[in-house]
Write an enzyme that holds these catalytic residues in place. Sequence first.
Site, PDB file in Angstrom:
ATOM      1  N   ARG A 116       8.125   0.404  -3.533  1.00  0.00           N
ATOM      2  CA  ARG A 116       8.158   1.693  -4.228  1.00  0.00           C
ATOM      3  C   ARG A 116       9.594   2.106  -4.536  1.00  0.00           C
ATOM      4  NH1 ARG A 116       7.495   5.563  -6.571  1.00  0.00           N
ATOM      5  NH2 ARG A 116       6.317   7.481  -6.241  1.00  0.00           N
ATOM      6  N   ARG A 147      -7.022   3.423  -0.192  1.00  0.00           N
ATOM      7  CA  ARG A 147      -5.553   3.500  -0.245  1.00  0.00           C
ATOM      8  C   ARG A 147      -4.904   2.499   0.707  1.00  0.00           C
ATOM      9  NH1 ARG A 147      -4.440   9.079  -1.575  1.00  0.00           N
ATOM     10  NH2 ARG A 147      -5.620   9.346  -3.486  1.00  0.00           N
ATOM     11  N   ARG A 168       1.932   4.242   1.488  1.00  0.00           N
ATOM     12  CA  ARG A 168       3.196   4.582   2.164  1.00  0.00           C
ATOM     13  C   ARG A 168       3.237   4.239   3.639  1.00  0.00           C
ATOM     14  NH1 ARG A 168       4.336  10.609   1.257  1.00  0.00           N
ATOM     15  NH2 ARG A 168       2.204  10.715   0.438  1.00  0.00           N
TER      16      ARG A 168
END
Lengths: 358, 358
Positions: free
Chosen positions: A51, A38, A42
């Site tokens: 995003r 990942r 975020r």
Amino acid sequence: MTRPTTPRPRRGERGQGKLLLRALGGERIGRPPLWLMRQAGRYLPEYRELRARAGGFLEMCLTPELAVEATLQPVGRYALDAAILFSDILVVPYALGQAVAFSEGEGPVLEPIHDPGGLARLGIAQFETRLAPVYEAVAQVASMLPVGTALIGFAGAPWTVASYVVEGGTSRDFATVKTWALGRPQEFSRLVDLLVEATVEHLARQARAGAEVLQLFDSWAGVLSEAEFDRWCVEPTREIVRRLGQVCPDVPIIGFPRGAGLGYERFVERTGVQAVGLDPAVPLVWAARELQPRCALQGNLDPALLVVGGAALRRQAERILAAWGQGPFIFNLGHGVLPTTPPEHAAELVEIVRAWQG
Amino acid sequence: MTRPTTPRPRRGERGQGKLLLRALGGERIGRPPLWLMRQAGRYLPEYRELRARAGGFLEMCLTPELAVEATLQPVGRYALDAAILFSDILVVPYALGQAVAFSEGEGPVLEPIHDPGGLARLGIAQFETRLAPVYEAVAQVASMLPVGTALIGFAGAPWTVASYVVEGGTSRDFATVKTWALGRPQEFSRLVDLLVEATVEHLARQARAGAEVLQLFDSWAGVLSEAEFDRWCVEPTREIVRRLGQVCPDVPIIGFPRGAGLGYERFVERTGVQAVGLDPAVPLVWAARELQPRCALQGNLDPALLVVGGAALRRQAERILAAWGQGPFIFNLGHGVLPTTPPEHAAELVEIVRAWQG
């Protein structure tokens, strides 16, 4: 004496080719290749910005320019040894015809399927059309990566994807999917067989579009009992590895049966993967002794240490390097980057790994 | 020749005393004792009826007549070899002063504590007063149980309880508690030390009130990395076992570090527990060989098989009996009973285990 036109390779990077591919070829390298599960996520401000621009999460996966940008963000920031395609394991059930949505902060929501009637709604008719943007993104990334950076394609393994298909999202107890698998295994295996077929197709297409390595995420392998682990994790993985070996024999495969614990050894023995992803619970000395003679290791730093940073991060990273750096090894986390990770801690880790002298 | 006044013991039950205590004493018994984790629960209509009458879940734990009734329900229905006190691991943080609530269908909600300021709000001043009803319930159950039925008291292990204390409920990634444990271990160990003290007190009081066996649930042991597992699961458990050995040396302890995988062996070697609870992922032959020579085993049927019932349930139950029935062994599930379990399947399991001829 003439100076060579190409710079001399640095110590520990003297071999030919990309570090990740060399490690997957069984080579022990001066300092191991590094990437982060990942790594596009975020915790990066540039990702959050992208995003916010992108609309839905699934749209982001299915719009090549957005998927490409997300894929390249961490590579540009950290000079990692691999890029992993920005995508999601649930694009496969989506492409098979299941309704899949990602609601903010709540994880994925699928229209659950847990009987033959539901199964009948799934099929591969639209598979190629629906996933064409994913392969387009792979091709674009492949043409844009720095010379030493390998491109990883991926898919969820059948058991893990089935758990989302059946439960309709993340689950605490996996009661519905396990009850189906245990109570009507012939019926459930129709779902697993379909997922094997779709996964092979999905991974082979990523390889054809330019992915040099393929990873199979079996995030929920740890909830299976011994017999079910063999049947729903090991066997489908072995079948996928076997079929991919026929269509793209030069593309190594990393299997990651997260939480497999006492099952890791069987997984490595039986599936034929070139590398195994290990979660943070796996003991270092044990894995060096029992698994590394058979395949490359990948892992296993606790993502919480990337939130903590500093001396604790360095200490554990160096322990892992000392234990596994003597054989074929890919440095990684043992689970995905946490959203609260300060980006500068990922930079610290990159420095620690790059500076390591095996 | 005179007939003896007491009936001859049946084959396999000829020893003195309760089956559970004999298994925990290291004895191999003709058929193993059986109880079910979460045997008092929503799968039983009489429990749902009681729960509807009782008001809140915490109130139910803290009202002796209700806790006693819930404890006795499954024992009456199935003639199990042990009753486990109806209670919850979160009565300990409640007794230490933390706000704890159970909202319907959402699990526990605690006012999270993740710094020294929060820690300062916890203390043992009210511990005895707040938990007096629990010990009263233990005493009542002890006086009411059938002759062959043992009474089990329990507590959560410090790591698992700490995860609720810090995260404020169930967690998906344990990011906050792990970050605290890894980043400021000295500070975090003050919480763990307090929980060790409170757990010893809580278990010792249950033993004094009549509990004959104590179980420590470390439900989240599996999320810890190797070093953290030793520090936050093994060490606190060893300390609890050591201290209980001083105050109630005759009360055996079952440790259940769920999901410990490759860590189970270290847990058994180092903690001194008399039995270890094993989750469904633990391979049968491995546990018989590596763990059973050192302590009794407890487990490990997948609770989903109790939902399924029939041939699949029988097949796996008999596999477990064959693998572990030759040594000290307590038949149990590998995780709690699922709410969707048909009560008649639990009765099937009782019959299978009672009929088994080792």
